[in-house]
Design an enzyme around this catalytic site. Structure first.
Site, mmCIF file in Angstrom:
data_model
loop_
_atom_site.group_PDB
_atom_site.id
_atom_site.type_symbol
_atom_site.label_atom_id
_atom_site.label_comp_id
_atom_site.label_asym_id
_atom_site.label_seq_id
_atom_site.Cartn_x
_atom_site.Cartn_y
_atom_site.Cartn_z
ATOM 1 N N ASN A 62 6.777 30.969 127.464
ATOM 2 C CA ASN A 62 7.595 29.769 127.620
ATOM 3 C C ASN A 62 8.912 29.977 126.885
ATOM 4 O O ASN A 62 9.119 31.016 126.235
ATOM 5 C CB ASN A 62 6.857 28.511 127.165
ATOM 6 C CG ASN A 62 6.505 28.531 125.680
ATOM 7 O OD1 ASN A 62 7.262 29.034 124.845
ATOM 8 N ND2 ASN A 62 5.350 27.971 125.329
ATOM 9 N N LEU A 63 9.790 29.013 126.972
ATOM 10 C CA LEU A 63 11.138 29.188 126.434
ATOM 11 C C LEU A 63 11.120 29.437 124.930
ATOM 12 O O LEU A 63 11.820 30.325 124.431
ATOM 13 C CB LEU A 63 11.981 27.946 126.751
ATOM 14 C CG LEU A 63 13.485 28.076 126.512
ATOM 15 C CD1 LEU A 63 14.095 29.096 127.450
ATOM 16 C CD2 LEU A 63 14.162 26.723 126.703
ATOM 17 N N GLU A 82 8.650 30.631 123.077
ATOM 18 C CA GLU A 82 8.052 31.934 122.786
ATOM 19 C C GLU A 82 9.037 33.060 123.059
ATOM 20 O O GLU A 82 9.143 34.015 122.270
ATOM 21 C CB GLU A 82 6.791 32.111 123.640
ATOM 22 C CG GLU A 82 5.647 31.206 123.235
ATOM 23 C CD GLU A 82 4.532 31.175 124.260
ATOM 24 O OE1 GLU A 82 3.401 30.808 123.889
ATOM 25 O OE2 GLU A 82 4.783 31.508 125.441
ATOM 26 N N ASP A 92 -1.524 27.592 131.294
ATOM 27 C CA ASP A 92 -2.742 28.108 131.929
ATOM 28 C C ASP A 92 -2.650 27.969 133.440
ATOM 29 O O ASP A 92 -3.004 28.877 134.195
ATOM 30 C CB ASP A 92 -3.972 27.338 131.442
ATOM 31 C CG ASP A 92 -4.255 27.514 129.962
ATOM 32 O OD1 ASP A 92 -3.723 28.473 129.369
ATOM 33 O OD2 ASP A 92 -5.013 26.700 129.410
#
Length: 323
Positions: free
Chosen positions: A202-203, A205, A270
């Site tokens: 994600n952004l 991370e 997920d």
């Protein structure tokens, strides 16, 4: 729909052919639902009168449920504790139809996340967890080849709980079989994921690993740089309300967010990687698989907690787009 447009309904039916092998960190998600009518006299905190309890598979186990909800076959390999939570997780997965091999270990309790919900608002989360033993990791590595028999994609779900200590071996194993290897990454060191087909940070991370940027051009440059340095076929950065950006060797594709109403982002990652893996396992091209995963994300964030998206829900979104 133009005559030369792809038949989405037909493609959605093709997802049933997919067989996805999943290795990663599983957990048991517990929910306590109740009413809040007063503040505790002991401390300035709400008093929740618990009226209902619920248990759901979480982490890589939720990924498996998402694959299953798309009509595909899901096979899961993961370490758990030799305890009641591990047994309960196995029962929930079996009842759902997931073919799960859960490796119990007395030295490591099953990860449990307990969420307290009052009036549809999450008030508190408590985590119970520990790192698996080396014997646990060795067992995962030994049993991985059997998991991959007839698999069309390998999905590695890393929640940083220790199940993927052997991730380099698993990446090499999947690539040696000629199947896509997809990773939902964790942490600040992505070098162990080198050579995978695609990773899906994600952004936040991605920013923790790649550093900050001042504009879209710098973001795209960093994305391409990291895709190339990790020798990935693709890098997908999920950006919340800004959608998703897919970096491939010869192109960058951006998919705007599809969410109509954001209720809970729990488990959205997920759903994204499960949908992506299922579509790739069914033979879809990468960018079309990402487009489908983006639509699935737009549906799942409108649900409470870790949830799944069905083929019927995806078909309904296509009907609305056409209308």
């Amino acid at each position: 729909m133009p005559s030369d447009a792809p038949d989405m309904a037909g493609d959605l039916h093709s997802l049933a052919r997919a067989q996805v092998a999943i290795v990663g960190d599983v957990m048991l998600d517990r929910y306590w639902f109740g009413k809040v009518e007063r503040i505790s006299p002991e401390a300035p905190v709400p008093v929740v009168q618990v009226r209902r309890e619920e248990e759901r598979p979480g982490g890589a186990a939720n990924v498996a449920l998402n694959v299953l909800a798309l009509g595909a076959q899901a096979r899961l390999l993961a370490p758990v504790g030799d305890d009641g939570a591990g047994e309960r997780l196995g029962t929930l997965l079996t009842d759902a139809g997931v073919k799960a091999v859960l490796i119990p270990d007395k030295a490591c309790p099953t990860t449990v996340k307990l969420r307290v919900i009052g009036h549809q608002q999450q008030l508190l989360r408590m985590d119970f967890e520990a790192q698996p033993s080396q014997a646990h990791s060795d067992a995962v590595r030994q049993q991985a080849p059997a998991l991959l028999i007839n698999a069309k994609a390998l999905l590695l779900s890393d929640y940083g709980k220790g199940a993927l200590r052997e991730v380099e071996h698993l990446v090499a194993l999947g690539r040696s079989l000629g199947i896509p290897v997809l990773i939902d990454p964790k942490g600040r060191d992505y070098r162990p994921y080198q050579g995978a087909t695609i990773i899906t940070p994600n952004l936040g991370e991605f920013q923790a690993v790649a550093g900050t940027w001042a504009n879209e051009a710098q973001f795209r440059a960093l994305g391409e740089q990291w895709r190339a340095s990790l020798q990935l076929e693709a890098l997908l950065v999920t950006r919340g309300e800004e959608g998703m950006t897919l970096f491939m060797e010869n192109a960058i594709h951006h998919h705007p967010a599809q969410a109509r109403e954001v209720f809970d982002v729990t488990g959205a990652g997920d759903t994204v990687i499960a949908t992506l893996a299922t579509a790739l396992a069914a033979g879809w091209a990468m960018d079309r698989a990402v487009e489908l995963a983006n639509r699935a994300a737009g549906i799942v964030v409108g649900k409470l907690g870790a949830a799944v998206v069905t083929v019927e829900e995806l078909a309904a979104t296509e009907s609305m787009r056409e209308g």
